[in-house]
Design a protein around this motif. Structure first.
Motif, PDB file in Angstrom:
ATOM      1  N   TRP A  53      37.243  12.155  -4.343  1.00  0.00           N
ATOM      2  CA  TRP A  53      37.226  11.404  -5.601  1.00  0.00           C
ATOM      3  C   TRP A  53      37.153   9.912  -5.287  1.00  0.00           C
ATOM      4  CZ3 TRP A  53      36.939  13.438 -10.476  1.00  0.00           C
ATOM      5  CH2 TRP A  53      37.122  14.820 -10.597  1.00  0.00           C
ATOM      6  N   PHE A  54      36.314   9.217  -6.108  1.00  0.00           N
ATOM      7  CA  PHE A  54      36.139   7.777  -5.917  1.00  0.00           C
ATOM      8  C   PHE A  54      36.295   7.078  -7.265  1.00  0.00           C
ATOM      9  CE2 PHE A  54      33.552  10.058  -2.820  1.00  0.00           C
ATOM     10  CZ  PHE A  54      33.949   9.493  -1.622  1.00  0.00           C
ATOM     11  N   ASN A  55      36.568   5.787  -7.188  1.00  0.00           N
ATOM     12  CA  ASN A  55      36.740   5.035  -8.425  1.00  0.00           C
ATOM     13  C   ASN A  55      35.709   3.916  -8.580  1.00  0.00           C
ATOM     14  OD1 ASN A  55      37.647   3.245  -6.494  1.00  0.00           O
ATOM     15  ND2 ASN A  55      39.791   3.274  -7.155  1.00  0.00           N
ATOM     16  N   GLY A  56      34.602   3.988  -7.833  1.00  0.00           N
ATOM     17  CA  GLY A  56      33.543   3.000  -8.008  1.00  0.00           C
ATOM     18  C   GLY A  56      32.697   2.875  -6.770  1.00  0.00           C
ATOM     19  N   GLY A  57      31.664   2.005  -6.863  1.00  0.00           N
ATOM     20  CA  GLY A  57      30.823   1.741  -5.706  1.00  0.00           C
ATOM     21  C   GLY A  57      29.540   2.560  -5.731  1.00  0.00           C
ATOM     22  N   VAL A  58      29.072   2.891  -4.515  1.00  0.00           N
ATOM     23  CA  VAL A  58      27.820   3.630  -4.348  1.00  0.00           C
ATOM     24  C   VAL A  58      28.130   5.109  -4.188  1.00  0.00           C
ATOM     25  CG1 VAL A  58      25.773   3.933  -2.896  1.00  0.00           C
ATOM     26  CG2 VAL A  58      26.715   1.644  -3.281  1.00  0.00           C
ATOM     27  N   ILE A  59      27.393   5.947  -4.915  1.00  0.00           N
ATOM     28  CA  ILE A  59      27.560   7.396  -4.797  1.00  0.00           C
ATOM     29  C   ILE A  59      26.846   7.825  -3.522  1.00  0.00           C
ATOM     30  CG2 ILE A  59      27.165   9.622  -5.884  1.00  0.00           C
ATOM     31  CD1 ILE A  59      27.049   8.209  -8.575  1.00  0.00           C
ATOM     32  N   ALA A  60      27.593   8.411  -2.588  1.00  0.00           N
ATOM     33  CA  ALA A  60      27.041   8.779  -1.292  1.00  0.00           C
ATOM     34  C   ALA A  60      26.246  10.077  -1.397  1.00  0.00           C
ATOM     35  CB  ALA A  60      28.176   8.924  -0.270  1.00  0.00           C
ATOM     36  N   GLY A  61      25.373  10.265  -0.390  1.00  0.00           N
ATOM     37  CA  GLY A  61      24.595  11.504  -0.319  1.00  0.00           C
ATOM     38  C   GLY A  61      23.102  11.226  -0.352  1.00  0.00           C
ATOM     39  N   GLU A  62      22.350  12.073   0.365  1.00  0.00           N
ATOM     40  CA  GLU A  62      20.896  11.928   0.372  1.00  0.00           C
ATOM     41  C   GLU A  62      20.265  12.501  -0.891  1.00  0.00           C
ATOM     42  OE1 GLU A  62      19.291  13.608   3.895  1.00  0.00           O
ATOM     43  OE2 GLU A  62      20.327  12.216   5.262  1.00  0.00           O
ATOM     44  N   ALA A  63      20.855  13.571  -1.390  1.00  0.00           N
ATOM     45  CA  ALA A  63      20.307  14.196  -2.598  1.00  0.00           C
ATOM     46  C   ALA A  63      20.715  13.395  -3.828  1.00  0.00           C
ATOM     47  CB  ALA A  63      20.810  15.635  -2.723  1.00  0.00           C
ATOM     48  N   PRO A  64      19.893  13.380  -4.854  1.00  0.00           N
ATOM     49  CA  PRO A  64      20.247  12.650  -6.081  1.00  0.00           C
ATOM     50  C   PRO A  64      21.542  13.179  -6.688  1.00  0.00           C
ATOM     51  CG  PRO A  64      17.922  13.277  -6.093  1.00  0.00           C
ATOM     52  CD  PRO A  64      18.543  13.983  -4.935  1.00  0.00           C
ATOM     53  N   ALA A  65      22.414  12.256  -7.112  1.00  0.00           N
ATOM     54  CA  ALA A  65      23.704  12.638  -7.700  1.00  0.00           C
ATOM     55  C   ALA A  65      23.512  12.969  -9.171  1.00  0.00           C
ATOM     56  CB  ALA A  65      24.713  11.510  -7.517  1.00  0.00           C
ATOM     57  N   THR A  66      22.866  14.116  -9.419  1.00  0.00           N
ATOM     58  CA  THR A  66      22.561  14.487 -10.805  1.00  0.00           C
ATOM     59  C   THR A  66      23.691  15.253 -11.482  1.00  0.00           C
ATOM     60  OG1 THR A  66      21.469  16.495  -9.959  1.00  0.00           O
ATOM     61  CG2 THR A  66      20.078  14.563 -10.369  1.00  0.00           C
ATOM     62  N   HIS A 165      26.592   4.009  -8.697  1.00  0.00           N
ATOM     63  CA  HIS A 165      25.155   4.297  -8.774  1.00  0.00           C
ATOM     64  C   HIS A 165      24.694   4.967  -7.484  1.00  0.00           C
ATOM     65  CE1 HIS A 165      23.752   1.127  -5.959  1.00  0.00           C
ATOM     66  NE2 HIS A 165      24.852   0.504  -6.360  1.00  0.00           N
ATOM     67  N   TRP A 166      23.566   5.639  -7.573  1.00  0.00           N
ATOM     68  CA  TRP A 166      22.928   6.270  -6.414  1.00  0.00           C
ATOM     69  C   TRP A 166      21.469   5.829  -6.372  1.00  0.00           C
ATOM     70  CZ3 TRP A 166      18.566   9.200  -6.003  1.00  0.00           C
ATOM     71  CH2 TRP A 166      18.322   9.837  -4.787  1.00  0.00           C
ATOM     72  N   ASN A 167      20.960   5.497  -5.171  1.00  0.00           N
ATOM     73  CA  ASN A 167      19.534   5.188  -4.954  1.00  0.00           C
ATOM     74  C   ASN A 167      19.063   5.933  -3.719  1.00  0.00           C
ATOM     75  OD1 ASN A 167      20.541   2.531  -6.428  1.00  0.00           O
ATOM     76  ND2 ASN A 167      18.317   2.643  -6.689  1.00  0.00           N
ATOM     77  N   GLY A 168      17.866   6.386  -3.722  1.00  0.00           N
ATOM     78  CA  GLY A 168      17.323   7.088  -2.552  1.00  0.00           C
ATOM     79  C   GLY A 168      16.055   7.842  -2.896  1.00  0.00           C
ATOM     80  N   GLY A 169      15.850   8.932  -2.163  1.00  0.00           N
ATOM     81  CA  GLY A 169      14.651   9.736  -2.352  1.00  0.00           C
ATOM     82  C   GLY A 169      13.583   9.393  -1.336  1.00  0.00           C
TER      83      GLY A 169
END
Length: 296
Positions: A53-66, A165-169
């Motif tokens: 569990w996180f309370n802010g920042g960048v959502i980690a992971g290569e796959a989109p955090a859908t 937020h999450w960015n990648g792809g």
């Protein structure tokens, strides 16, 4: 890590340090309580089904955090409502600085309350196919380019309402060029002459280039009535008549019949006259020389 807090506000959320303030929905039911009862409520999220569990920042992971689970950190007062939203976008690059022009794909929004302090936001149906961005923010405003502008680096209308937020792809694979298949040459079908089509006449070359044998000349009995009879073989001039050789009497009749004389008779008469003239000239010359000899 500092926690994010939800603060009650009529117009918009305010940020204190790293705290996230979520606007209240249904202020009519919240106003009966002491304002301090909804002041500071933290919000947390997880993108791995509750493992972290996180309370802010960048959502980690290569796959989109859908798919993101959200929950209130602490127990809110009765009647306090907090809205959290998750939006999906396609981008032109793998991070915020290179995201370029974004396209809104889809959106989900939930209301957290005392009775529903944890729930799921899901935009899996709007997963970016190539480069993409996922925004988790407070409030129920839709940044789709119609209700509000879509995010665009370096300006984002979400501003202080952004929680994570999450960015990648990856870049989209260009479609291979379509090569047209050459059409096989078609052989025209053989044509069959319709019934009743006359066959080639005598002397007409056949399709193979070899002339067909001439048809026989009809006999007088085969000549239709009223038509000009075809001359027989005995009266047809031979091939020599077309050259410079004079025709013979055995094949061609005289052509001077209209003058009342025969060509043969005229020829004989002419030759006889020539002979007589020659003889006369000879006698004259002989007689003259003889007289000259006697005179000498």
């Amino acid at each position: 890590m500092p926690s994010l807090f939800l603060r009650r506000s009529r117009s918009a959320a305010a940020v204190l340090g790293l705290a996230v303030a979520l606007p209240l929905c249904g202020a009519g039911s919240a106003h009966a309580h002491d304002a301090r009862s909804c002041d500071r409520i933290g919000v947390e999220y997880t993108s791995d089904r509750g493992q972290h569990w996180f309370n802010g920042g960048v959502i980690a992971g290569e796959a989109p955090a859908t798919r993101v689970d959200v929950r209130l950190k602490g127990e809110p007062a009765e009647g306090c409502q907090y809205v959290v939203s998750l939006a999906s976008y396609s981008t032109e690059g793998p991070d915020w600085a290179s995201s370029g022009t974004q396209k809104f794909l889809g959106w989900d929004s939930v209301v957290l309350t005392k009775d529903l302090a944890q729930t799921v936001l899901d935009v899996s149906a709007f997963t970016p196919e190539c480069f993409g961005q996922i925004d988790l923010y407070s409030g129920d405003r839709k940044y789709d380019g119609t209700e509000a502008p879509v995010p665009h680096y370096p300006d984002s209308q979400i501003g202080s309402h952004l929680i994570a937020h999450w960015n990648g792809g990856a870049a989209c694979t260009p479609a291979p060029p379509v090569t047209p298949t050459p059409e096989a040459p078609t052989t025209p079908p053989a044509t069959t002459p319709p019934p009743g089509t006359p066959t080639p006449s005598a002397g007409t070359p056949s399709p193979s280039g070899t002339p067909t044998s001439p048809s026989p000349v009809p006999t007088p009995s085969e000549t239709p009535a009223g038509s000009t009879p075809t001359p027989s073989a005995s009266t047809t001039p031979p091939a020599a008549a077309t050259r410079d050789e004079p025709p013979t009497d055995s094949t061609v009749p005289g052509t001077l019949a209209s003058t009342g004389s025969d060509s043969t008779t005229t020829l004989v008469t002419t030759l006889a006259a020539i002979v007589l003239v020659a003889v006369g000239v000879g006698l004259y010359v002989f007689t003259r020389r003889r007289r000259q000899g006697l005179a000498n």
